[in-house]
Every structure is written in C-alpha cells, then in structure tokens.
Design a protein around this motif. Structure first.
Motif, PDB file in Angstrom:
ATOM      1  N   LEU A   1       9.332  51.481 -36.268  1.00 41.93           N
ATOM      2  CA  LEU A   1       8.299  50.740 -35.575  1.00 41.93           C
ATOM      3  C   LEU A   1       9.116  50.257 -34.275  1.00 41.93           C
ATOM      4  N   SER A   2       8.068  50.252 -33.073  1.00 41.38           N
ATOM      5  CA  SER A   2       8.394  49.476 -31.969  1.00 41.38           C
ATOM      6  C   SER A   2       7.252  48.612 -31.385  1.00 41.38           C
ATOM      7  N   CYS A   3       7.871  47.732 -30.670  1.00 40.30           N
ATOM      8  CA  CYS A   3       6.599  46.611 -30.231  1.00 40.30           C
ATOM      9  C   CYS A   3       7.107  46.300 -28.873  1.00 40.30           C
ATOM     10  N   VAL A   4       6.283  46.736 -27.997  1.00 43.78           N
ATOM     11  CA  VAL A   4       6.709  46.310 -26.463  1.00 43.78           C
ATOM     12  C   VAL A   4       5.842  44.973 -26.301  1.00 43.78           C
ATOM     13  N   ALA A   5       6.522  44.125 -25.586  1.00 42.49           N
ATOM     14  CA  ALA A   5       5.772  42.961 -25.051  1.00 42.49           C
ATOM     15  C   ALA A   5       5.569  43.111 -23.411  1.00 42.49           C
ATOM     16  N   SER A   6       4.438  42.333 -23.036  1.00 39.72           N
ATOM     17  CA  SER A   6       4.059  42.308 -21.693  1.00 39.72           C
ATOM     18  C   SER A   6       3.306  41.150 -21.349  1.00 39.72           C
ATOM     19  N   GLY A   7       3.016  40.960 -20.131  1.00 43.10           N
ATOM     20  CA  GLY A   7       2.255  39.729 -19.673  1.00 43.10           C
ATOM     21  C   GLY A   7       3.232  38.810 -19.162  1.00 43.10           C
ATOM     22  N   ASP A   8       2.799  37.650 -19.769  1.00 45.11           N
ATOM     23  CA  ASP A   8       3.823  36.304 -19.347  1.00 45.11           C
ATOM     24  C   ASP A   8       4.683  36.035 -20.433  1.00 45.11           C
ATOM     25  N   ILE A   9       5.832  36.657 -20.260  1.00 46.29           N
ATOM     26  CA  ILE A   9       7.050  36.777 -21.189  1.00 46.29           C
ATOM     27  C   ILE A   9       8.064  36.138 -20.550  1.00 46.29           C
TER      28      ILE A   9
ATOM     29  N   GLN B   1      -2.040  44.712 -32.277  1.00 47.56           N
ATOM     30  CA  GLN B   1      -3.153  45.362 -32.959  1.00 47.56           C
ATOM     31  C   GLN B   1      -2.645  46.075 -34.321  1.00 47.56           C
ATOM     32  N   GLY B   2      -1.490  46.223 -34.569  1.00 44.31           N
ATOM     33  CA  GLY B   2      -1.065  46.769 -35.757  1.00 44.31           C
ATOM     34  C   GLY B   2      -0.953  48.248 -35.878  1.00 44.31           C
ATOM     35  N   THR B   3      -0.163  48.961 -36.649  1.00 43.04           N
ATOM     36  CA  THR B   3       0.005  49.922 -36.888  1.00 43.04           C
ATOM     37  C   THR B   3       0.086  50.509 -38.184  1.00 43.04           C
ATOM     38  N   GLN B   4      -0.449  51.626 -38.642  1.00 43.17           N
ATOM     39  CA  GLN B   4      -0.615  51.853 -40.345  1.00 43.17           C
ATOM     40  C   GLN B   4       0.992  52.598 -40.460  1.00 43.17           C
ATOM     41  N   VAL B   5       1.261  52.043 -41.617  1.00 42.65           N
ATOM     42  CA  VAL B   5       2.321  52.799 -42.273  1.00 42.65           C
ATOM     43  C   VAL B   5       1.817  53.280 -43.725  1.00 42.65           C
ATOM     44  N   THR B   6       2.107  54.542 -44.122  1.00 37.54           N
ATOM     45  CA  THR B   6       1.497  55.091 -45.366  1.00 37.54           C
ATOM     46  C   THR B   6       2.681  55.859 -46.096  1.00 37.54           C
ATOM     47  N   VAL B   7       3.041  55.247 -47.337  1.00 40.10           N
ATOM     48  CA  VAL B   7       4.184  56.015 -48.041  1.00 40.10           C
ATOM     49  C   VAL B   7       3.610  56.472 -49.189  1.00 40.10           C
TER      50      VAL B   7
ATOM     51  N   ARG C   1      16.136  43.830 -31.386  1.00 43.95           N
ATOM     52  CA  ARG C   1      15.437  44.032 -30.243  1.00 43.95           C
ATOM     53  C   ARG C   1      16.416  44.210 -29.036  1.00 43.95           C
ATOM     54  N   ASP C   2      15.606  44.627 -28.013  1.00 46.50           N
ATOM     55  CA  ASP C   2      16.318  45.113 -26.754  1.00 46.50           C
ATOM     56  C   ASP C   2      15.433  44.066 -25.586  1.00 46.50           C
ATOM     57  N   ASN C   3      16.184  43.036 -25.263  1.00 48.34           N
ATOM     58  CA  ASN C   3      15.361  42.205 -24.371  1.00 48.34           C
ATOM     59  C   ASN C   3      15.168  42.745 -22.920  1.00 48.34           C
ATOM     60  N   ALA C   4      15.946  43.917 -22.577  1.00 48.54           N
ATOM     61  CA  ALA C   4      15.908  44.422 -21.100  1.00 48.54           C
ATOM     62  C   ALA C   4      14.655  45.362 -21.206  1.00 48.54           C
ATOM     63  N   LYS C   5      14.214  45.676 -22.403  1.00 45.50           N
ATOM     64  CA  LYS C   5      13.141  46.447 -22.558  1.00 45.50           C
ATOM     65  C   LYS C   5      11.837  45.730 -23.063  1.00 45.50           C
ATOM     66  N   ASN C   6      12.102  44.373 -23.576  1.00 46.51           N
ATOM     67  CA  ASN C   6      11.013  43.685 -24.006  1.00 46.51           C
ATOM     68  C   ASN C   6      10.616  44.228 -25.165  1.00 46.51           C
ATOM     69  N   THR C   7      11.276  44.743 -25.991  1.00 45.23           N
ATOM     70  CA  THR C   7      11.042  45.455 -27.311  1.00 45.23           C
ATOM     71  C   THR C   7      11.654  45.072 -28.527  1.00 45.23           C
ATOM     72  N   VAL C   8      11.061  45.105 -29.488  1.00 46.75           N
ATOM     73  CA  VAL C   8      11.368  44.594 -30.904  1.00 46.75           C
ATOM     74  C   VAL C   8      11.268  45.813 -31.863  1.00 46.75           C
ATOM     75  N   TYR C   9      12.125  46.323 -32.785  1.00 46.49           N
ATOM     76  CA  TYR C   9      12.061  47.384 -33.453  1.00 46.49           C
ATOM     77  C   TYR C   9      12.221  47.084 -34.844  1.00 46.49           C
ATOM     78  N   LEU C  10      11.523  47.887 -35.788  1.00 41.36           N
ATOM     79  CA  LEU C  10      11.818  47.475 -37.167  1.00 41.36           C
ATOM     80  C   LEU C  10      12.301  48.918 -37.802  1.00 41.36           C
ATOM     81  N   GLN C  11      13.407  49.074 -38.168  1.00 39.45           N
ATOM     82  CA  GLN C  11      13.847  50.444 -38.925  1.00 39.45           C
ATOM     83  C   GLN C  11      13.810  50.033 -40.352  1.00 39.45           C
ATOM     84  N   MET C  12      12.900  51.092 -40.831  1.00 38.35           N
ATOM     85  CA  MET C  12      12.356  51.074 -42.288  1.00 38.35           C
ATOM     86  C   MET C  12      13.090  52.260 -42.953  1.00 38.35           C
TER      87      MET C  12
END
Length: 127
Positions: free
Chosen positions: A20-28, A119-125, A72-83
């Motif tokens: 999973l990836s999550c990109v932050a934007s706005g007043d960061i 907003q969420g992202t669905q994971v189904t296993v 996380r990669d702060n240069a990309k304002n992104t956090v990851y979750l490797q599952m």
C-alpha cells in the motif's frame, strides 16, 4: 489541511503480498508521523502501524508483526505498507493516517486519534 491518498489495495490469495502507498499533499510543512489503520466489517478500527517523521520510530500491532513493514519516503511525501504472508483475517479497508509531531498528538500517544485520514483502500485476502 493535509490530504492523504491511498493506493495499492486489491485481492490476493492467502500467503500473497501487497504494498500500500499513501501520498500526502496540502499543508505538509513541519514534521508528521504517518501510519495505517484498518477496519473489517462488523469490527472496530484497528491501528496497524505507525512511523515517525524521520522513520526511526515504528509501531506495529501484534497481529502484523513480522509480516508487515512500514516505511516512508519524505522526498515523495509517501508512506508505504508492505504486507507479506497475508491471511484472510487481514481482509479490511485500510486507511492512511497522519498527524503533526506535537506533544499529545497521535504521534506520541496511540490513545489519541490522528488528525488526518485518507479515504481508504480495500484489501481482500482469500483462501
């Protein structure tokens, strides 16, 4: 305001992997911790993982330790979750969350709630 946008969810078989990836934007401006929650139908929301602004501090729920990795990669304002080694019980909507690294924020106390949510992202296993 900070906006968070998740991606990377999907359907996999048990034992499989997703990132999973999550990109932050706005007043960061400033420092933020970021993390992931999940909620399955009929169950309470569960904190899955959290990472400090610098990446040196992490938290994992017992149910995912050894299988999930947050980064996380702060240069990309992104956090990851490797599952990895996903199980049917990992099936849920996964939400990205963030908060400013201030005393009494979620960054320092998991008793508090994050200020910003995706907003969420669905994971189904499946078996």
């Amino acid at each position: 305001q900070v906006q968070l946008a998740e991606s990377g969810g999907g359907s996999v078989q048990a034992g499989g992997s997703l990132r999973l990836s999550c990109v932050a934007s706005g007043d960061i401006s400033g420092t933020y911790c970021m993390g992931w929650f999940r909620q399955a139908p009929g169950k309470e929301r569960e904190a899955v993982a959290r990472i400090s602004n610098g990446g040196g501090g992490t938290y994992y729920a017992d149910s995912v330790k050894g299988r999930f990795t947050i980064s996380r990669d702060n240069a990309k304002n992104t956090v990851y979750l490797q599952m990895n080694t996903l199980k049917p019980e990992d099936t849920a909507m996964y939400y990205c969350a963030a908060d400013r690294s201030l005393l009494f924020s979620w960054c320092y106390s998991r008793a508090n709630s994050p200020t910003y949510w995706g907003q969420g992202t669905q994971v189904t296993v499946s078996l």
